[in-house]
Motif scaffolding. Sequence first.
Motif, mmCIF file in Angstrom:
data_model
loop_
_atom_site.group_PDB
_atom_site.id
_atom_site.type_symbol
_atom_site.label_atom_id
_atom_site.label_comp_id
_atom_site.label_asym_id
_atom_site.label_seq_id
_atom_site.Cartn_x
_atom_site.Cartn_y
_atom_site.Cartn_z
ATOM 1 N N ASN A 40 0.805 -1.216 0.000
ATOM 2 C CA ASN A 40 0.000 0.000 0.000
ATOM 3 C C ASN A 40 0.841 1.270 0.000
ATOM 4 O OD1 ASN A 40 -2.403 -1.307 -0.078
ATOM 5 N ND2 ASN A 40 -2.589 -1.465 2.126
ATOM 6 N N GLN A 41 2.127 1.164 -0.268
ATOM 7 C CA GLN A 41 2.979 2.343 -0.273
ATOM 8 C C GLN A 41 3.813 2.343 -1.545
ATOM 9 O OE1 GLN A 41 5.331 1.915 3.197
ATOM 10 N NE2 GLN A 41 3.587 1.831 4.577
ATOM 11 N N PRO A 63 -3.613 4.932 -5.919
ATOM 12 C CA PRO A 63 -4.766 4.767 -5.020
ATOM 13 C C PRO A 63 -6.038 4.499 -5.808
ATOM 14 C CG PRO A 63 -4.129 7.064 -5.158
ATOM 15 C CD PRO A 63 -3.083 6.275 -5.890
ATOM 16 N N ASP A 65 -10.130 4.506 -6.513
ATOM 17 C CA ASP A 65 -11.168 5.502 -6.289
ATOM 18 C C ASP A 65 -12.065 5.119 -5.121
ATOM 19 O OD1 ASP A 65 -10.226 6.920 -8.413
ATOM 20 O OD2 ASP A 65 -11.613 6.031 -9.855
ATOM 21 N N ASP A 66 -12.276 3.815 -4.952
ATOM 22 C CA ASP A 66 -13.185 3.361 -3.910
ATOM 23 C C ASP A 66 -12.451 2.942 -2.633
ATOM 24 O OD1 ASP A 66 -11.948 1.203 -4.994
ATOM 25 O OD2 ASP A 66 -13.733 -0.064 -5.107
ATOM 26 N N GLN A 67 -11.297 3.532 -2.402
ATOM 27 C CA GLN A 67 -10.520 3.172 -1.217
ATOM 28 C C GLN A 67 -11.219 3.679 0.038
ATOM 29 O OE1 GLN A 67 -6.561 4.766 -1.209
ATOM 30 N NE2 GLN A 67 -5.771 2.990 -0.146
ATOM 31 N N LYS A 68 -11.305 2.830 1.062
ATOM 32 C CA LYS A 68 -11.996 3.200 2.287
ATOM 33 C C LYS A 68 -11.169 4.220 3.060
ATOM 34 C CE LYS A 68 -14.516 -1.078 2.980
ATOM 35 N NZ LYS A 68 -14.721 -2.242 3.824
ATOM 36 N N THR A 69 -11.840 5.219 3.610
ATOM 37 C CA THR A 69 -11.169 6.202 4.451
ATOM 38 C C THR A 69 -11.627 5.983 5.883
ATOM 39 O OG1 THR A 69 -12.940 7.791 4.036
ATOM 40 C CG2 THR A 69 -10.982 7.926 2.623
ATOM 41 N N HIS A 70 -10.737 6.271 6.820
ATOM 42 C CA HIS A 70 -11.047 6.075 8.231
ATOM 43 C C HIS A 70 -12.054 7.123 8.677
ATOM 44 C CE1 HIS A 70 -10.491 4.781 12.312
ATOM 45 N NE2 HIS A 70 -10.231 6.022 12.677
ATOM 46 N N PHE A 71 -13.091 6.668 9.392
ATOM 47 C CA PHE A 71 -14.132 7.577 9.862
ATOM 48 C C PHE A 71 -13.598 8.397 11.028
ATOM 49 C CE2 PHE A 71 -17.437 8.251 13.080
ATOM 50 C CZ PHE A 71 -18.252 9.121 12.385
ATOM 51 N N LYS A 72 -13.737 9.719 10.926
ATOM 52 C CA LYS A 72 -13.342 10.588 12.030
ATOM 53 C C LYS A 72 -14.560 11.370 12.483
ATOM 54 C CE LYS A 72 -8.493 11.133 10.934
ATOM 55 N NZ LYS A 72 -7.419 12.016 10.552
#
Length: 172
Positions: A40-41, A63, A65-72
Amino acid sequence: LFFFFFQAEDGIRDAQESRGLGDVYKRQGINAEYMGKCINQRIKITMPGSKNPNAARITKWYPADDQKTHFKRKNRVPKPTRLRASITPGTVLIILSGRYRGKRVVFLKQLPSGLLLVTGPFKINGVPLKRVNQAYVIPTSTKVDISGAKSDSINDDYFKVTQQLSLIHISE
């Protein structure tokens, strides 16, 4: 006697010999565990076993387009759960799930966690003091007078399992 060899998708000749992507990385001279960390890097990967320390390969990673982002959470303190208008102290509720499903219970109060404090009462139908999510109850139109019930001292801490009790259960 005939042997059939075919080209598997990962480039290994025999499907029985293939052990997943580890074989692919091994064949390319890359450590599979290290590759898993780097997947992933976009970084340089030094070829293991290479005499030349500058011999490196750059991974091509873009990356999705549908990569999950952490909920803040925007605010630190979540809003208290709103109680349904049909649920008031003394309302008879029907529990929909769990051990006491189908049992009618009396609503006493809403706890700070948003859960409902209900009771059977235990002597009548065997349902003890219990916390229930309001999504798992159906309120009825029946009301019971609970003016004599004292539920002020009961909060979420009352239902926490103490360390001593949990040790007793482990030792048994």
